[in-house]
Design a protein around this motif. Structure first.
Motif, PDB file in Angstrom:
ATOM      1  N   GLU A   2      -4.978  11.058  -2.390  1.00 38.73           N
ATOM      2  CA  GLU A   2      -4.136  12.242  -2.223  1.00 38.73           C
ATOM      3  C   GLU A   2      -2.905  12.194  -3.114  1.00 38.73           C
ATOM      4  O   GLU A   2      -2.519  13.190  -3.707  1.00 38.73           O
ATOM      5  N   ALA A   3      -2.272  11.020  -3.193  1.00 38.73           N
ATOM      6  CA  ALA A   3      -1.050  10.878  -3.980  1.00 38.73           C
ATOM      7  C   ALA A   3      -1.315  11.094  -5.462  1.00 38.73           C
ATOM      8  O   ALA A   3      -0.459  11.622  -6.179  1.00 38.73           O
TER       9      ALA A   3
ATOM     10  N   HIS B  24      -7.249   6.654   1.139  1.00 40.32           N
ATOM     11  CA  HIS B  24      -7.156   8.117   1.236  1.00 40.32           C
ATOM     12  C   HIS B  24      -5.779   8.580   0.742  1.00 40.32           C
ATOM     13  O   HIS B  24      -5.679   9.556  -0.018  1.00 40.32           O
ATOM     14  N   TYR B  25      -4.717   7.894   1.168  1.00 44.32           N
ATOM     15  CA  TYR B  25      -3.369   8.264   0.722  1.00 44.32           C
ATOM     16  C   TYR B  25      -3.229   8.114  -0.786  1.00 44.32           C
ATOM     17  O   TYR B  25      -2.585   8.927  -1.445  1.00 44.32           O
ATOM     18  N   TRP B  26      -3.813   7.065  -1.339  1.00 45.79           N
ATOM     19  CA  TRP B  26      -3.749   6.876  -2.795  1.00 45.79           C
ATOM     20  C   TRP B  26      -4.439   8.010  -3.528  1.00 45.79           C
ATOM     21  O   TRP B  26      -3.919   8.536  -4.504  1.00 45.79           O
TER      22      TRP B  26
ATOM     23  N   ARG C 117      -7.634   4.346   5.213  1.00 42.04           N
ATOM     24  CA  ARG C 117      -6.481   5.250   5.308  1.00 42.04           C
ATOM     25  C   ARG C 117      -5.577   5.115   4.085  1.00 42.04           C
ATOM     26  O   ARG C 117      -5.144   6.114   3.514  1.00 42.04           O
ATOM     27  N   SER C 118      -5.293   3.880   3.676  1.00 41.94           N
ATOM     28  CA  SER C 118      -4.479   3.672   2.474  1.00 41.94           C
ATOM     29  C   SER C 118      -5.183   4.235   1.247  1.00 41.94           C
ATOM     30  O   SER C 118      -4.562   4.898   0.411  1.00 41.94           O
TER      31      SER C 118
ATOM     32  N   THR D 188       1.306   4.214  -3.003  1.00 44.83           N
ATOM     33  CA  THR D 188       1.297   5.654  -2.756  1.00 44.83           C
ATOM     34  C   THR D 188       2.506   6.306  -3.421  1.00 44.83           C
ATOM     35  O   THR D 188       2.386   7.319  -4.112  1.00 44.83           O
ATOM     36  N   ARG D 189       3.678   5.726  -3.243  1.00 45.88           N
ATOM     37  CA  ARG D 189       4.907   6.259  -3.838  1.00 45.88           C
ATOM     38  C   ARG D 189       4.824   6.248  -5.362  1.00 45.88           C
ATOM     39  O   ARG D 189       5.194   7.230  -6.015  1.00 45.88           O
TER      40      ARG D 189
ATOM     41  N   GLN E 291       2.583   9.092  -6.512  1.00 46.52           N
ATOM     42  CA  GLN E 291       3.234  10.397  -6.350  1.00 46.52           C
ATOM     43  C   GLN E 291       4.303  10.615  -7.410  1.00 46.52           C
ATOM     44  O   GLN E 291       4.396  11.694  -8.004  1.00 46.52           O
TER      45      GLN E 291
ATOM     46  N   HIS F  30       0.833  -1.195   0.000  1.00 47.37           N
ATOM     47  CA  HIS F  30       0.000   0.000   0.000  1.00 47.37           C
ATOM     48  C   HIS F  30       0.875   1.257   0.000  1.00 47.37           C
ATOM     49  O   HIS F  30       0.562   2.239  -0.677  1.00 47.37           O
ATOM     50  N   LEU F  31       1.989   1.209   0.755  1.00 48.19           N
ATOM     51  CA  LEU F  31       2.935   2.332   0.760  1.00 48.19           C
ATOM     52  C   LEU F  31       3.609   2.456  -0.600  1.00 48.19           C
ATOM     53  O   LEU F  31       3.833   3.565  -1.097  1.00 48.19           O
TER      54      LEU F  31
END
Length: 151
Positions: free
Chosen positions: A144-145, A140-142, A137-138, A101-102, A105, A97-98
């Motif tokens: 946002e990214a 949401h980060y995706w 949460r993941s 996100t990277r 981005q 998941h991290l």
């Protein structure tokens, strides 16, 4: 960093981008230092503090270099094949998941919003097809990214 994405430079373990793109799914899962090279950012990685950090000049050089952009597209396609052929990341919490996100981005920054949006939509479709197991949460980060690409 630019040389690595252009296909002529080596990462911290002496690998070319082509070497990393040739990793098996098992290698992509088990090796933890390549993602910061394929999908670099202008911020230091907490997971791999010795990985490259993009400067404004490198960002401009990568964006302007067709070889680097092509490597990023190939890396995006390779990671999507990995996510399509594996299912262990389709759970509430997973280190992939991290990575996602990277990737989002970096694609947005170095290739553009359309590429980030395509990756975002593909990963979101896999998540939905699996019964929506990824935590909010993941997700949401995706979103946002992916920045403006996700709106």
């Amino acid at each position: 960093m630019h040389a690595f994405l252009a296909g002529v430079g080596r990462d911290g373990r002496e690998r070319l981008a082509a070497d990393v793109l040739g990793f098996s799914d098992q290698e992509l899962e088990a090796v933890h230092d390549y993602i910061q090279w394929l999908f670099a950012l202008p911020t230091r990685s907490a997971a791999q503090p010795h990985s490259p950090v993009l400067t404004p000049a490198e960002i401009g050089a990568i964006r302007a270099d067709p070889s680097s952009v092509e490597t990023l597209r190939k890396a995006s396609e390779r990671m999507l094949r990995f996510y399509r052929s594996t299912r262990w990341w389709l759970t509430s919490h997973d280190h992939n998941h991290l990575r996602i996100t990277r990737i989002l981005q970096s694609l947005w920054l170095l290739v553009g919003p359309a590429e980030a949006r395509a990756f975002y939509e593909a990963v979101l479709a896999l998540h939905k097809a699996a019964g929506a197991p990824v935590n909010a949460r993941s997700l949401h980060y995706w979103t946002e990214a992916a920045g403006d690409a996700a709106s």
